[in-house]
Each structure stands twice: as structure tokens, then as C-alpha cells.
Design a protein around this motif. Structure first.
Motif, PDB file in Angstrom:
ATOM      1  N   LEU A  48       0.830  -1.211   0.000  1.00 24.15           N
ATOM      2  CA  LEU A  48       0.000   0.000   0.000  1.00 24.15           C
ATOM      3  C   LEU A  48       0.862   1.259   0.000  1.00 24.15           C
ATOM      4  O   LEU A  48       0.557   2.232  -0.694  1.00 24.15           O
ATOM      5  CB  LEU A  48      -0.927  -0.008   1.220  1.00 24.15           C
ATOM      6  N   ALA A  49       1.947   1.238   0.767  1.00 19.68           N
ATOM      7  CA  ALA A  49       2.835   2.401   0.828  1.00 19.68           C
ATOM      8  C   ALA A  49       3.497   2.664  -0.520  1.00 19.68           C
ATOM      9  O   ALA A  49       3.691   3.819  -0.916  1.00 19.68           O
ATOM     10  CB  ALA A  49       3.894   2.190   1.908  1.00 19.68           C
ATOM     11  N   SER A  50       3.834   1.593  -1.227  1.00 20.99           N
ATOM     12  CA  SER A  50       4.472   1.753  -2.540  1.00 20.99           C
ATOM     13  C   SER A  50       3.507   2.320  -3.568  1.00 20.99           C
ATOM     14  O   SER A  50       3.915   3.048  -4.488  1.00 20.99           O
ATOM     15  CB  SER A  50       5.037   0.418  -3.029  1.00 20.99           C
ATOM     16  N   VAL A  86       1.830   5.043   6.233  1.00 16.17           N
ATOM     17  CA  VAL A  86       1.346   3.710   6.592  1.00 16.17           C
ATOM     18  C   VAL A  86       2.055   3.243   7.864  1.00 16.17           C
ATOM     19  O   VAL A  86       3.277   3.322   7.974  1.00 16.17           O
ATOM     20  CB  VAL A  86       1.598   2.703   5.455  1.00 16.17           C
ATOM     21  N   THR A  87       1.271   2.733   8.808  1.00 14.39           N
ATOM     22  CA  THR A  87       1.822   2.179  10.054  1.00 14.39           C
ATOM     23  C   THR A  87       1.467   0.703  10.135  1.00 14.39           C
ATOM     24  O   THR A  87       0.308   0.325   9.918  1.00 14.39           O
ATOM     25  CB  THR A  87       1.242   2.901  11.282  1.00 14.39           C
ATOM     26  N   ASN A  97      12.669  -4.664   5.656  1.00 15.00           N
ATOM     27  CA  ASN A  97      12.130  -4.730   4.293  1.00 15.00           C
ATOM     28  C   ASN A  97      11.858  -3.327   3.740  1.00 15.00           C
ATOM     29  O   ASN A  97      12.136  -3.048   2.570  1.00 15.00           O
ATOM     30  CB  ASN A  97      10.852  -5.562   4.271  1.00 15.00           C
ATOM     31  N   ALA A  98      11.321  -2.456   4.576  1.00 13.14           N
ATOM     32  CA  ALA A  98      11.060  -1.080   4.131  1.00 13.14           C
ATOM     33  C   ALA A  98      12.360  -0.384   3.742  1.00 13.14           C
ATOM     34  O   ALA A  98      12.426   0.310   2.717  1.00 13.14           O
ATOM     35  CB  ALA A  98      10.351  -0.298   5.242  1.00 13.14           C
ATOM     36  N   GLN A  99      13.385  -0.585   4.537  1.00 15.30           N
ATOM     37  CA  GLN A  99      14.680   0.042   4.255  1.00 15.30           C
ATOM     38  C   GLN A  99      15.296  -0.512   2.977  1.00 15.30           C
ATOM     39  O   GLN A  99      15.824   0.245   2.159  1.00 15.30           O
ATOM     40  CB  GLN A  99      15.611  -0.172   5.444  1.00 15.30           C
ATOM     41  N   ILE A 124      11.314   2.319   0.883  1.00 16.36           N
ATOM     42  CA  ILE A 124       9.956   2.828   1.085  1.00 16.36           C
ATOM     43  C   ILE A 124       9.968   3.628   2.387  1.00 16.36           C
ATOM     44  O   ILE A 124      10.112   3.064   3.471  1.00 16.36           O
ATOM     45  CB  ILE A 124       8.932   1.684   1.142  1.00 16.36           C
ATOM     46  N   THR A 125       9.845   4.939   2.268  1.00 20.19           N
ATOM     47  CA  THR A 125      10.053   5.823   3.418  1.00 20.19           C
ATOM     48  C   THR A 125       8.768   6.245   4.131  1.00 20.19           C
ATOM     49  O   THR A 125       8.832   6.885   5.185  1.00 20.19           O
ATOM     50  CB  THR A 125      10.803   7.089   2.981  1.00 20.19           C
TER      51      THR A 125
END
Length: 286
Positions: A133-135, A142-143, A158-160, A164-165
Motif C-alpha cells: 500500500l505504501a508503494s 502507513v503504520t 524490508n522497508a529500508q 519505502i520511506t
């Protein structure tokens, strides 16, 4: 030192072994494991079938194959699984992201793409849903929350890795990490919570045997966590905010009844790619 096996012969031998072990996807599994052992893309297997493995590569491939023959999921063996075209690191502390869960992402995007407001993913695991969703909506925060600190750490990693910030991950039970923050509201809350009955025979079959039981099983015929989230989400949703769940193929009616009884509107169940009830969502007016 050079192995007697070529890429082609190693692949064929592995497929035979996996077939003998009643593997449901021997060709795919053998190819993925061989690529991992060789540290090469899938195209390499087609381009260089006559290339000999080194002794080290053969040893590594055999070790991976042995683990798969015991039933261990390929995703755990290689430590990665693709979800929504995102390569995610996975570990035995989290569920393995599955294609059916992409339906939850699709439904959420269909209802809220182009809108504003923060998004919450409960029981985030690898961060798969939150990161997808964030991408797709980089302008929204997004939390993701997970009970297991290892999962929270993995999702953060994974975000790092994916750069995806706009996704942040917290550790705690459901809404608990948010209770100390003032007036936290979300326009969308999504969750793939535990929804399997504790005596379900599928728990002793396939990849599920290796996944964390706490991420799979819930009381009240698998509906306890869905009920809890539905009740408490009302205090964290913006007016007209959406709540969406992934659930079992036979739970659509029960989830609709829970949400409708709690005052959610426009409650509907969407099917997965196999034609089974899989995602139920509703809108809450505060």
C-alpha cells in the motif's frame, strides 16, 4: 573443483527427488533452489544448461534440497518471497506472504486510492500489505503493528531495503502501541489476522506446519481477533473510514454479520482468485 553435475542434470535430478517426496511444485521449487545455490537469475538455467556446477555449489544445492524434502517452505529456505512485485525478506517468525493476500491490497486500493489519510496494517508480519500500500500511495503514511518484535524488525528491514520511506512499524498487540498517542485516526485499517480454528486439519499440512501458530489460530471458530479488531477499530477510524480483513474461505457471512452488528456500513465480501470468499470490508461513520 568441478562437479559432475551440469545445471540441466542437477535440475532434473532434483525434480525427480521432489516428485518422489510428493511435492506439489517440484519444477518450480527445484529451479528456485538451484538459482539460490548458484546466485544466478532464473534465465541462467535456460541460457547455460551445460555449465558444470562447482563442488561447493553442488553441496549447497543438496543442502537446500534436503531441507525442502523435509517439507520446509522454499521461502524460509531462501529467506525471500515476492509479494506485489516487492522482494520481501521472510523468516520463520512471520507468515509467508501469499498471492491471495494481494486481493486485500487490491480491494483496499480500489476503495481508497487517490484519497488522503493515514493507513494502519494490524498483524503486519513481513510488512507485505503495508509496504504494498505504501508503494502504491507514497503520499500517505502507513503504520504496521505486530505482536512479535522479530516481525517488527523484519518489516522495518524490508522497508529500508525497498527504500519505502512512508511506512513505519511498531511492536505491540493490535492497537496497543497507539494508545499513548493523542487522537490517532486512520482513513483505512487493514488486517490479515489469525483466523484458523485450532483443530483445523490444514494446520498439519504443507508449509503451514512451519509457520508461527500464533499468526494462524484464533478462538471462537477463528473469529475472535476479527471481532476484537472490528470493535476497537471504531475508535481509530476517521469518519467514513474503511476497515478491511482477509479471512477464511468459509467466513465471509460471519465476518459480515460481526461488522454489521457493530455499525459498519456498505459491508461486502470480495472473492479471491480461486472464487472463494476472502476479503470483507465496511465503512464506519463516527
Amino acid at each position: 573443483m568441478q562437479s559432475a553435475y551440469t545445471v540441466e542434470s542437477a535440475l532434473k535430478a532434483a525434480i525427480v527427488k521432489l516428485q518422489e517426496g510428493d511435492n506439489t511444485s517440484p519444477s518450480i521449487d527445484a529451479a528456485v533452489l538451484l538459482c539460490h545455490a548458484l546466485d544466478k537469475p532464473r534465465s541462467y538455467l535456460l541460457t547455460w544448461p551445460e555449465k558444470h556446477l562447482t563442488s561447493e555449489q553442488e553441496s549447497e544445492f543438496n543442502a537446500l534440497l534436503k531441507r525442502r524434502l523435509t517439507g520446509e517452505p522454499v521461502a524460509y529456505i531462501i529467506g525471500e518471497r515476492e509479494f506485489w512485485s516487492l522482494p520481501l525478506k521472510v523468516s520463520p517468525s512471520t507468515l509467508i506472504p501469499r498471492p491471495d493476500t494481494e486481493r486485500l491490497v487490491e480491494v483496499a486500493l480500489d476503495k481508497t486510492y487517490g484519497k488522503q489519510g493515514a493507513i494502519l496494517d494490524l498483524g503486519t508480519g513481513t510488512g507485505a500489505i503495508a509496504l504494498a500500500l505504501a508503494s502504491e500511495m507514497p503520499n500517505r503514511q502507513v503504520t504496521g503493528i505486530d505482536l512479535r518484535p522479530e516481525a517488527q524488525q523484519l518489516a522495518t528491514e524490508n522497508a529500508q531495503r525497498l527504500n519505502i520511506t512512508n511506512a513505519t512499524f511498531l511492536h505491540g498487540s493490535w492497537f496497543e502501541p497507539l494508545s499513548s498517542e493523542e487522537a490517532v485516526k486512520f482513513s483505512l485499517i487493514v488486517s490479515n489476522p489469525p483466523y484458523i480454528e485450532k483443530n483445523d486439519p490444514h494446520l498439519s499440512q504443507g508449509d503451514v506446519r512451519f509457520e508461527p501458530i500464533t499468526a494462524l489460530v484464533a478462538e471462537e471458530k477463528g473469529l475472535a481477533d476479527i471481532r476484537y479488531i472490528s470493535e476497537n477499530a471504531r475508535g481509530f477510524l476517521e469518519n467514513e473510514g474503511w476497515l478491511a480483513f482477509e479471512h477464511g474461505y468459509d467466513q465471509g457471512l460471519a465476518v459480515r454479520e460481526i461488522m454489521q452488528a457493530l455499525g459498519y456500513l456498505d459491508v461486502v465480501t470480495e472473492k479471491d482468485y480461486g472464487g472463494n470468499d476472502r476479503v470483507t470490508l465496511g465503512r464506519y461513520c463516527s
